[in-house]
Design a protein around this motif. Structure first.
Motif, mmCIF file in Angstrom:
data_model
loop_
_atom_site.group_PDB
_atom_site.id
_atom_site.type_symbol
_atom_site.label_atom_id
_atom_site.label_comp_id
_atom_site.label_asym_id
_atom_site.label_seq_id
_atom_site.Cartn_x
_atom_site.Cartn_y
_atom_site.Cartn_z
ATOM 1 N N PHE A 67 0.840 -1.192 0.000
ATOM 2 C CA PHE A 67 0.000 0.000 0.000
ATOM 3 C C PHE A 67 0.882 1.252 0.000
ATOM 4 O O PHE A 67 1.737 1.391 0.879
ATOM 5 C CB PHE A 67 -0.920 0.016 1.226
ATOM 6 N N PRO A 68 0.678 2.156 -0.946
ATOM 7 C CA PRO A 68 1.520 3.350 -1.026
ATOM 8 C C PRO A 68 1.408 4.271 0.186
ATOM 9 O O PRO A 68 2.345 4.989 0.503
ATOM 10 C CB PRO A 68 1.009 4.065 -2.288
ATOM 11 N N SER A 69 0.264 4.242 0.854
ATOM 12 C CA SER A 69 0.061 5.149 1.974
ATOM 13 C C SER A 69 -0.988 4.586 2.917
ATOM 14 O O SER A 69 -1.712 3.635 2.585
ATOM 15 C CB SER A 69 -0.402 6.525 1.478
ATOM 16 N N LYS A 70 -1.083 5.205 4.084
ATOM 17 C CA LYS A 70 -2.112 4.828 5.055
ATOM 18 C C LYS A 70 -3.493 5.113 4.491
ATOM 19 O O LYS A 70 -4.445 4.349 4.730
ATOM 20 C CB LYS A 70 -1.871 5.591 6.358
ATOM 21 N N GLU A 71 -3.629 6.172 3.716
ATOM 22 C CA GLU A 71 -4.915 6.513 3.117
ATOM 23 C C GLU A 71 -5.332 5.475 2.097
ATOM 24 O O GLU A 71 -6.518 5.121 2.001
ATOM 25 C CB GLU A 71 -4.840 7.905 2.472
ATOM 26 N N ASP A 72 -4.373 4.939 1.332
ATOM 27 C CA ASP A 72 -4.695 3.881 0.371
ATOM 28 C C ASP A 72 -5.186 2.633 1.097
ATOM 29 O O ASP A 72 -6.037 1.901 0.580
ATOM 30 C CB ASP A 72 -3.468 3.537 -0.476
ATOM 31 N N LEU A 73 -4.650 2.387 2.255
ATOM 32 C CA LEU A 73 -5.089 1.251 3.065
ATOM 33 C C LEU A 73 -6.532 1.448 3.526
ATOM 34 O O LEU A 73 -7.359 0.523 3.444
ATOM 35 C CB LEU A 73 -4.154 1.109 4.262
ATOM 36 N N LEU A 74 -6.855 2.650 3.990
ATOM 37 C CA LEU A 74 -8.237 2.943 4.390
ATOM 38 C C LEU A 74 -9.173 2.830 3.193
ATOM 39 O O LEU A 74 -10.299 2.334 3.321
ATOM 40 C CB LEU A 74 -8.319 4.344 4.993
ATOM 41 N N TYR A 75 -8.727 3.279 2.048
ATOM 42 C CA TYR A 75 -9.516 3.192 0.812
ATOM 43 C C TYR A 75 -9.842 1.739 0.477
ATOM 44 O O TYR A 75 -10.991 1.401 0.164
ATOM 45 C CB TYR A 75 -8.738 3.856 -0.309
ATOM 46 N N GLU A 76 -8.839 0.857 0.562
ATOM 47 C CA GLU A 76 -9.062 -0.562 0.290
ATOM 48 C C GLU A 76 -10.073 -1.153 1.270
ATOM 49 O O GLU A 76 -10.988 -1.885 0.886
ATOM 50 C CB GLU A 76 -7.737 -1.319 0.393
ATOM 51 N N ILE A 77 -9.928 -0.826 2.536
ATOM 52 C CA ILE A 77 -10.851 -1.311 3.559
ATOM 53 C C ILE A 77 -12.264 -0.795 3.288
ATOM 54 O O ILE A 77 -13.251 -1.534 3.421
ATOM 55 C CB ILE A 77 -10.369 -0.869 4.959
ATOM 56 N N SER A 78 -12.369 0.461 2.888
ATOM 57 C CA SER A 78 -13.675 1.064 2.613
ATOM 58 C C SER A 78 -14.359 0.398 1.425
ATOM 59 O O SER A 78 -15.573 0.150 1.460
ATOM 60 C CB SER A 78 -13.515 2.565 2.354
ATOM 61 N N LEU A 79 -13.607 0.098 0.387
ATOM 62 C CA LEU A 79 -14.178 -0.584 -0.776
ATOM 63 C C LEU A 79 -14.679 -1.972 -0.398
ATOM 64 O O LEU A 79 -15.772 -2.384 -0.810
ATOM 65 C CB LEU A 79 -13.135 -0.694 -1.889
ATOM 66 N N ILE A 80 -13.884 -2.695 0.370
ATOM 67 C CA ILE A 80 -14.280 -4.043 0.777
ATOM 68 C C ILE A 80 -15.550 -4.004 1.618
ATOM 69 O O ILE A 80 -16.522 -4.720 1.347
ATOM 70 C CB ILE A 80 -13.142 -4.727 1.568
#
Length: 226
Positions: A67-80
């Protein structure tokens, strides 16, 4: 809320490992699970990437491989999470039934999802403001589809004469808000109510919000089907 585990976690705090849903490698599963626990415990801003990596059993920079950033990680979690919630609603309305029965099933499925997955749901519902504009727009599109399911079910009941509801959008908003709030306060470890009990109770509340009319009993019937 529970503190972050001292040992690497193998799945999220709730029922299913995220990797089973996302089809991702084991390391990604650990990162996602650790992030869900950390975001729920400390909030997005209060969580460091070092905390996530430590809980996932990785080096301090191990997250950035995936994950490029912590925000990208939150984005992935949000999509799931939002994708799962939408799928639960689509499954609930897939079969036949009266408008009353279909709305009951829809609300039951939505509340059940937020209760059974309360830690993940709490993150995806209450950390949305931390997403970038582009990522928020993608998640918001899924949220509009979720809202559309509720609106369609309520409108069908109004058109069939089963619901006495003048504001379809307002009713949908009220029902969705009640269901989503379950993720804020529900904790299976201490609640006296089961997720299914909550879902059944909230489904009945939803019928009261739309002022569902009693279904006339067929001649000789012993009970009313809705």
């Amino acid at each position: 809320m529970a503190a972050l585990p001292d040992q690497p976690t193998t799945g999220r705090i709730d029922e299913r490992p995220l990797a089973e849903v996302a089809g991702r490698p084991a390391a990604v599963q650990r990162i996602l699970a650790a992030a869900v626990g950390a975001f729920a415990e400390h909030g997005f801003e209060g969580t460091t990437t070092r905390q996530i990596c430590t809980a996932a059993g990785l080096s301090s920079a191990g997250m950035y491989v995936y994950f490029p950033s912590k925000e990208d990680l939150l984005y992935e979690i949000s999509l799931i999470g939002h994708g799962e919630a939408l799928a639960a609603l689509q499954d609930a309305v897939a079969g036949p039934g009266s408008p009353t029965a279909l709305l009951r099933r829809t609300v039951h499925a939505f509340v059940l999802y937020h209760a059974q997955n309360h830690t993940l749901a709490r993150v995806i519902q209450y950390e949305l403001r931390e997403l970038s504009i582009e990522h928020f727009a993608e998640v918001a599109a899924i949220r509009r589809r979720i809202d559309g399911v509720f609106r369609a079910r309520i409108l069908a009941g109004v058109e069939a004469g089963q619901f006495d509801c003048d504001d379809v959008g307002g009713a949908a908003l009220a029902i969705e808000s009640l269901a989503i709030d379950v993720a804020r306060w529900f904790d299976a470890r201490i609640s006296s109510r089961t997720p299914d009990h909550l879902a059944t109770m909230y489904a009945q509340f939803a019928l009261q919000i739309v002022q569902a009319k009693p279904v006339a009993r067929p001649s000789g019937a012993n009970r009313t089907e809705s």
